[in-house]
Design a protein around this motif. Structure first.
Motif, short mmCIF file in Angstrom:
data_model
loop_
_atom_site.label_atom_id
_atom_site.label_comp_id
_atom_site.label_asym_id
_atom_site.label_seq_id
_atom_site.Cartn_x
_atom_site.Cartn_y
_atom_site.Cartn_z
N LEU A 247 -7.01 2.27 -21.41
CA LEU A 247 -5.97 1.56 -22.05
C LEU A 247 -6.05 0.09 -22.58
CD1 LEU A 247 -3.07 2.77 -19.67
CD2 LEU A 247 -3.61 3.92 -21.85
N ALA A 248 -6.50 -0.68 -21.85
CA ALA A 248 -6.82 -2.11 -22.28
C ALA A 248 -7.65 -2.27 -23.47
CB ALA A 248 -7.49 -2.89 -21.30
N ASN A 249 -8.52 -1.12 -23.91
CA ASN A 249 -9.35 -1.06 -24.93
C ASN A 249 -8.46 -1.12 -26.19
OD1 ASN A 249 -12.05 -0.64 -26.30
ND2 ASN A 249 -11.21 1.51 -26.86
N ASP A 250 -7.45 -0.90 -26.16
CA ASP A 250 -6.43 -0.81 -27.37
C ASP A 250 -5.37 -1.66 -27.46
OD1 ASP A 250 -5.67 0.60 -29.89
OD2 ASP A 250 -4.09 1.41 -28.95
N GLY A 251 -5.19 -2.53 -26.22
CA GLY A 251 -4.20 -3.39 -26.03
C GLY A 251 -4.09 -4.30 -24.79
N CYS A 252 -3.41 -5.41 -24.68
CA CYS A 252 -3.74 -6.24 -23.46
C CYS A 252 -2.63 -6.05 -22.88
CB CYS A 252 -3.45 -7.94 -23.85
SG CYS A 252 -4.93 -8.34 -24.78
N TYR A 253 -2.79 -5.97 -21.06
CA TYR A 253 -1.64 -5.55 -20.23
C TYR A 253 -1.75 -6.58 -19.21
CZ TYR A 253 -1.56 -1.07 -22.59
OH TYR A 253 -1.40 -0.18 -23.47
N ALA A 254 -0.72 -6.80 -18.43
CA ALA A 254 -0.74 -7.53 -17.09
C ALA A 254 -0.91 -6.55 -15.89
CB ALA A 254 0.58 -8.27 -16.65
N MET A 255 -2.03 -6.59 -15.31
CA MET A 255 -2.28 -5.75 -14.11
C MET A 255 -1.51 -5.74 -12.95
SD MET A 255 -4.32 -4.10 -16.04
CE MET A 255 -5.65 -4.37 -17.41
N VAL A 256 -1.13 -4.80 -12.32
CA VAL A 256 -0.51 -5.19 -11.08
C VAL A 256 -1.69 -4.37 -9.88
CG1 VAL A 256 1.67 -4.40 -9.36
CG2 VAL A 256 1.73 -5.07 -12.11
N GLY A 257 -1.55 -5.09 -8.71
CA GLY A 257 -2.45 -4.34 -7.84
C GLY A 257 -2.60 -5.19 -6.50
N GLN A 258 -3.24 -4.74 -5.39
CA GLN A 258 -3.41 -5.57 -4.24
C GLN A 258 -4.69 -6.24 -4.05
OE1 GLN A 258 -3.20 -3.21 -0.33
NE2 GLN A 258 -5.14 -4.41 0.09
N VAL A 259 -4.55 -7.79 -3.70
CA VAL A 259 -5.76 -8.58 -3.57
C VAL A 259 -6.80 -8.12 -2.89
CG1 VAL A 259 -6.43 -10.91 -2.82
CG2 VAL A 259 -4.11 -10.49 -3.74
N HIS A 260 -8.18 -8.23 -3.48
CA HIS A 260 -9.45 -7.75 -2.70
C HIS A 260 -10.04 -8.99 -2.53
CE1 HIS A 260 -8.47 -3.42 -3.71
NE2 HIS A 260 -8.10 -3.77 -4.41
N GLY A 261 -11.23 -8.48 -1.82
CA GLY A 261 -12.33 -9.47 -1.61
C GLY A 261 -13.50 -9.09 -2.27
N GLY A 262 -14.60 -9.86 -1.96
CA GLY A 262 -15.97 -9.69 -2.64
C GLY A 262 -15.97 -9.73 -4.38
N LEU A 263 -16.69 -9.06 -4.63
CA LEU A 263 -16.83 -8.93 -6.50
C LEU A 263 -15.56 -8.75 -7.12
CD1 LEU A 263 -18.70 -9.43 -8.85
CD2 LEU A 263 -19.02 -6.92 -8.40
N MET A 264 -14.71 -7.75 -6.60
CA MET A 264 -13.42 -7.44 -7.18
C MET A 264 -12.53 -8.69 -6.94
SD MET A 264 -11.77 -5.27 -8.64
CE MET A 264 -12.65 -3.87 -8.55
N GLY A 265 -12.50 -9.55 -5.80
CA GLY A 265 -11.66 -10.51 -5.67
C GLY A 265 -12.15 -11.67 -6.75
N VAL A 266 -13.57 -11.71 -6.93
CA VAL A 266 -13.66 -12.73 -7.93
C VAL A 266 -13.47 -12.34 -9.00
CG1 VAL A 266 -15.98 -13.74 -9.10
CG2 VAL A 266 -16.06 -13.43 -6.51
N ILE A 267 -13.45 -11.13 -9.61
CA ILE A 267 -12.94 -10.80 -10.90
C ILE A 267 -11.33 -11.03 -11.06
CG2 ILE A 267 -12.60 -8.79 -12.58
CD1 ILE A 267 -15.16 -7.80 -11.45
N GLN A 268 -10.38 -10.70 -10.25
CA GLN A 268 -9.08 -10.81 -9.92
C GLN A 268 -8.87 -12.48 -9.98
OE1 GLN A 268 -8.04 -8.96 -6.17
NE2 GLN A 268 -7.20 -7.19 -7.60
#
Length: 438
Positions: A247-268
């Motif tokens: 979906l984000a390949n065709d437009g920009c969105y605000a993501m909703v989700g839970q805070v993660h740690g590790g690499l995913m946390g760095v990206i978030q």
């Protein structure tokens, strides 16, 4: 020895040049050189040829037929009242409408046996079966032992997928994620302005396009005039974590989700610096009012990107749409439904989280033939006067299922990990009680 190093360095330079100039730069510009389209056409012809060879080898055997269920039993589609009424008509003694009949027990016995043998829920959490082998080892039928030629093609495909496509895709994925972290972090240092928002959208869009090329994704977007608008809520059926990339390949969105740690946390954290994504702590996720208030505050600002939500709350196997959680439909605002349907012929996009962890799943995606899917943007929908959140959610879900050619189920996807709620049992008891008591 020096000649070997020179050759290795030359190959690395060639590899980087191919990745950057033939794949990454066209992807960042939203353009295509047509290589993926040619690759898909060749792949389709190869799979068609393999199917013909397999069918020839199975001429004296039962052919495998495409089906959405395992076909063990045939179920009735009637309501409880209709089916019990049919049983009572076959009963030797006439039964009045407000009486209990022993034959009613047969209905519940049959439904119980049907659920044990072939229920509508658990089969939605396993990979859908294919009508013919797609030259991947991910099937319950050992088609590749039927023909020597097909076995040779399968072996060549194995080499192509693991020795050429997988390294190329992993390289692109690493570049895309690295650019996302670095780019959003740098943009996050700028003061709030329209220029910062523009740069943030550009970085997000280019990074997701690179990641999509890293999956050899071929996506057909339909009805683009209905794309989600700022200040709205985009809801879609959920098959895989890569739904976000599609979906984000065709437009920009605000993501909703839970805070993660590790690499995913760095990206978030890096994404949050440049764009108002909504990440919740685990304790906040349990507080429905806190979640609702943050979502309401976001959609009240018409300059912010639309929120992307998957109301099912879990991944379903690309054949069905299960119950939408009502929380997304209680906060008001305009809902932009989106239907996503993957083509399983080229690879199984479904993430069976109970069987594969995220790394194993991504490796499967990187070694599939390709990711081919259709995305339909449906007209925006709003809550009607007197309509509660549950009925509104079901109306949106039905529209998505209809457009995507998916089975519309009322079951909660949470049954993937939890037991059946007592309220669902009580609902069946009340339906039967109203028939007997009136």
């Amino acid at each position: 020895m020096e000649d070997a190093w020179d050759i290795a360095w030359l190959l690395i330079q060639l590899w980087i040049s191919v990745v950057v100039f033939l794949i990454m730069l066209p992807a960042m510009c939203g353009a295509s050189l047509g290589v993926t389209e040619i690759y898909i056409k060749v792949l389709v012809k190869t799979l068609e040829w393999a199917t013909l060879r397999i069918q020839r080898g199975q001429r004296d055997q039962l052919r495998v037929q495409a089906q959405f269920s395992n076909g063990i039993i045939q179920k009735e589609d009637g309501s409880m009242e209709e089916e019990i009424g049919e049983l009572r008509r076959c009963w030797p003694r006439s039964v009045a409408g407000g009486e209990f009949a022993l034959c009613d027990a047969f209905y519940f016995c049959r439904k119980g046996i049907e659920s044990i043998v072939e229920d509508e829920v658990t089969q939605r959490f396993t990979s859908e079966e294919l009508a013919s082998w797609n030259l991947l080892t991910r099937t319950n039928n050992n088609f590749h032992y039927i023909s020597v030629r097909v076995t040779i093609i399968w072996g060549l495909g194995l080499i192509v997928r693991y020795c050429i496509l997988a390294p190329l895709r992993i390289t692109l994925a690493l570049i895309g994620l690295s650019w996302l972290v670095i780019g959003t972090t740098l943009v996050g240092l700028l003061p709030r302005s329209s220029g910062k928002n523009w740069l943030s959208d550009l970085i997000h869009l280019t990074c997701y396009r690179i990641c999509a090329r890293g999956l050899s994704a071929t996506v057909r977007y339909h009805n683009k005039e209905n794309r989600p608008k700022k200040g709205g809520i985009c809801v879609a059926n959920h098959t895989s974590p890569i739904d976000v990339v599609i979906l984000a390949n065709d437009g920009c969105y605000a993501m909703v989700g839970q805070v993660h740690g590790g690499l995913m946390g760095v990206i978030q954290r890096s994404m949050l610096r440049s764009c108002p994504h909504i990440w919740f702590e685990r304790s906040e996720m349990k507080d429905r009012h806190a979640v609702a208030n943050r979502l309401k505050a976001h959609i009240a600002d018409k300059t912010k990107q639309p929120i992307l939500i998957f109301p099912e709350g879990t991944c379903i196997n690309n054949t069905s749409v299960m119950m939408f959680k009502k929380g997304s439909f209680e906060i008001g605002g305009t809902i932009h439904p989106v239907a996503i349907k993957y083509d399983p012929q080229f690879g199984d996009a479904f993430w069976n989280s109970g069987k594969y962890n995220m790394v194993s799943y991504l490796l499967r995606m990187m070694t599939s033939w390709a990711i081919v899917c259709n995305v339909w943007y449906l007209p925006p929908m709003t809550r009607q006067e007197g309509e509660d959140a549950v009925h509104f959610a079901n109306r949106v879900k039905s529209a998505i299922a209809r457009q995507g050619g998916l089975v519309d189920l009322s079951w909660d996807g949470g049954l993937k990990r939890e037991k059946v709620k007592e309220t669902l049992k009580e609902e069946q008891q009340k339906m039967y009680s109203s028939m007997v008591v009136g």
